[in-house]
Design a protein around this motif. Sequence first.
Motif, short mmCIF file in Angstrom:
data_model
loop_
_atom_site.label_atom_id
_atom_site.label_comp_id
_atom_site.label_asym_id
_atom_site.label_seq_id
_atom_site.Cartn_x
_atom_site.Cartn_y
_atom_site.Cartn_z
N UNK A 154 0.83 -1.21 0.00
CA UNK A 154 0.00 0.00 0.00
C UNK A 154 0.86 1.26 0.00
N UNK A 155 0.46 2.22 -0.79
CA UNK A 155 1.24 3.46 -0.88
C UNK A 155 1.24 4.24 0.43
N UNK A 156 0.21 4.05 1.25
CA UNK A 156 0.10 4.79 2.50
C UNK A 156 0.55 3.99 3.72
N UNK A 157 1.33 2.94 3.49
CA UNK A 157 1.80 2.13 4.62
C UNK A 157 2.64 2.99 5.56
N UNK A 158 2.42 2.90 6.88
CA UNK A 158 3.20 3.71 7.81
C UNK A 158 4.66 3.29 7.85
N UNK A 159 5.51 4.16 8.32
CA UNK A 159 6.93 3.86 8.47
C UNK A 159 7.37 4.36 9.84
N UNK A 160 7.76 3.43 10.71
CA UNK A 160 8.05 3.83 12.09
C UNK A 160 9.49 4.20 12.33
N UNK A 161 10.26 4.40 11.27
CA UNK A 161 11.67 4.72 11.45
C UNK A 161 11.85 6.02 12.22
N UNK A 162 11.02 7.01 11.89
CA UNK A 162 11.15 8.32 12.52
C UNK A 162 10.07 8.57 13.56
N UNK A 163 8.87 8.07 13.31
CA UNK A 163 7.75 8.26 14.23
C UNK A 163 7.11 6.90 14.53
N UNK A 164 6.64 6.67 15.76
CA UNK A 164 6.03 5.38 16.08
C UNK A 164 4.75 5.15 15.29
N UNK A 165 4.57 3.93 14.81
CA UNK A 165 3.35 3.59 14.08
C UNK A 165 2.19 3.29 15.02
N UNK A 166 2.50 3.10 16.30
CA UNK A 166 1.45 2.77 17.28
C UNK A 166 1.25 3.89 18.30
N UNK A 167 1.48 5.10 17.87
CA UNK A 167 1.24 6.24 18.77
C UNK A 167 -0.24 6.39 19.09
N UNK A 168 -1.08 6.26 18.07
CA UNK A 168 -2.52 6.45 18.24
C UNK A 168 -3.32 5.16 18.08
N UNK A 169 -2.72 4.15 17.45
CA UNK A 169 -3.42 2.90 17.18
C UNK A 169 -2.57 1.74 17.67
N UNK A 170 -3.16 0.85 18.44
CA UNK A 170 -2.44 -0.33 18.94
C UNK A 170 -2.45 -1.42 17.87
N UNK A 171 -1.27 -1.95 17.56
CA UNK A 171 -1.16 -3.01 16.56
C UNK A 171 -0.99 -4.39 17.18
N UNK A 172 -0.85 -4.47 18.49
CA UNK A 172 -0.75 -5.76 19.16
C UNK A 172 0.61 -6.41 19.01
N UNK A 173 0.68 -7.66 19.45
CA UNK A 173 1.93 -8.41 19.38
C UNK A 173 2.10 -9.15 18.07
N UNK A 174 0.98 -9.53 17.45
CA UNK A 174 1.03 -10.37 16.25
C UNK A 174 0.95 -9.53 14.97
N UNK A 175 1.60 -10.05 13.94
CA UNK A 175 1.47 -9.47 12.62
C UNK A 175 0.33 -10.14 11.85
N UNK A 176 0.35 -10.02 10.52
CA UNK A 176 -0.78 -10.52 9.71
C UNK A 176 -0.65 -11.97 9.27
N UNK A 177 0.28 -12.73 9.88
CA UNK A 177 0.55 -14.08 9.38
C UNK A 177 0.15 -15.16 10.37
N UNK A 178 -0.91 -14.91 11.13
CA UNK A 178 -1.36 -15.90 12.11
C UNK A 178 -1.68 -17.25 11.48
N UNK A 179 -2.20 -17.25 10.25
CA UNK A 179 -2.60 -18.50 9.62
C UNK A 179 -1.40 -19.33 9.17
N UNK A 180 -0.21 -18.71 9.15
CA UNK A 180 0.99 -19.43 8.71
C UNK A 180 2.02 -19.61 9.82
N UNK A 181 1.80 -18.96 10.96
CA UNK A 181 2.81 -18.95 12.01
C UNK A 181 2.65 -20.13 12.96
N UNK A 182 3.77 -20.68 13.40
CA UNK A 182 3.79 -21.81 14.32
C UNK A 182 3.77 -21.31 15.76
#
Length: 340
Positions: free
Chosen positions: A275-303
């Motif tokens: 996505x062109x609007x994907x956040x980038x946390x290099x300079x600013x936190x991506x979870x300042x206003x929104x909690x992203x949790x511990x897991x990423x988007x690969x729960x169906x593939x992760x052991x």
Amino acid sequence: MSRIERLEGAVVVVTGASGGVGRATAVEFGRRGASVALLARGEAGLEAAAADVRAAGGRALTVPVDVADPHAVEAAAERVVSEWGRIDVWVNCAFSSVFAEFGRIAPEEFRRTTEVTYLGFVYGTMAALRRMRPAGRGVIVQIGSALAYRGIPLQSAYCGAKHAIVGFTESVRTELLHDHSAVAITMVHLPAMNTPQFRWLLSRLPDQAQPVPPIFQPEVAARTIVQAAVRPRRAYWVGASTVKAIIGNRLIPGLLDRYLARTGYASQQTGEPRPADQPANLWEPADRDVDHGAHGPFDDRAKARSAQAWASRNRRALGAAGAAVAAAALGAVGGRAARR
């Protein structure tokens, strides 16, 4: 080496605690009854992580901090001591990076990655040792990676920082041994993890980034990290893929160079456009206003489990069991021989 007799009531600091492995680790310490200070930049992520720690049974203290700022890290450590009296365990886990070919990474981006991912560990270790050395006890846990030993394409900044952490940690360890210090420093090297980083790191890849399979849930790492705090040793390796990468690089590094040159680009992308609007946390936190949790988007593939990690955590018991079995077998053989 130092020993933490029990985690219940222990004071633990975790950097990068608002998401991913850091968050799962903070929750696992909370489950063991520890008081956990959570250090990270994202306030929404921090507050949600603190709630998870409390729900697991621990105490939580949120400390917003950029680990690339040594004065801020020192102030964070001082706050923990002022609130809870001491620091028993310090876990360095915070990082940021860039998914891109080296030639497409700006100097300031490479520098920032190094400041967070490498120097953040240095500053955390400094702050921890200032408290642990006078106390004569404590454990520092450095979160490493298979990529600390085997560089891969598209992650030069991250691989460089992780390699640096190994050399830095080995140097500090030798100084602690020279001084006969009871403070322990250990490393936990991880495989590909299902964390939010693949949706919030700065990326210049055409497609969405992904971890190189096999992928593990962050709780797999967390269990070994907590074990490392209780029974520190030189290093823990998590996942058979980590073992293969480290050992393989010792034996056939040139062959791995060519293999990764051929497969390393595709294996780190999902095939779906980024996505062109994907956040980038290099300079600013991506979870300042929104909690992203511990897991990423690969729960169906992760052991959710790793037999290798379990065996690594329990190698003493397995060794004792193996010795008992061998002794019993030898006894049986001797008994049969005596009856002949």
